[in-house]
Write a protein that holds these residues in place. Structure first.
Motif: not given
Length: 102
Positions: A30-35, A60-66, A92-96
């Motif tokens: 959570q809070g990490e940056k992804i591309e 670029t996107a920031e991970v909000i949570g799983n 299983e999902l990730t919100r960005v």
């Protein structure tokens, strides 16, 4: 208006800066940056689909949570044989949140 279509987990999503998107699970905290990889870029009247130009585009996107998606029930049934099978699945999902398109 600038937006992009990105490839994310076997699907494609239309995103703009500030958009919150649910993707298949990404291994990031959570809070990490992804591309994310861009498939198409629209900048006003210009549409870019060339792979060489899209390689230079960074979304670029920031991970909000799983989280986990809704439960889906899978049922199989064969007539006159007594065969019944019931199974459930939750994806299983990730919100960005999209932070930039450059």
């Amino acid at each position: 208006m600038v937006y992009a279509v990105v490839r994310a987990g076997g699907r494609q999503e239309k995103v703009e800066v500030g958009t919150i998107v649910q993707l298949d699970r990404v291994q990031a905290a959570q809070g990490e940056k992804i591309e994310l990889a861009a498939v198409l870029l629209v900048d006003g009247a210009t549409v870019t689909t060339d792979a060489d130009k899209l390689a230079k585009v960074k979304v670029t996107a920031e991970v909000i949570g799983n989280l986990r998606g809704p439960k889906i029930i899978i049922q199989k049934y064969k007539n006159k044989t007594g065969y019944k099978k019931r199974q459930g699945h939750r994806q299983e999902l990730t919100r960005v949140k999209i932070t930039g398109i450059k």
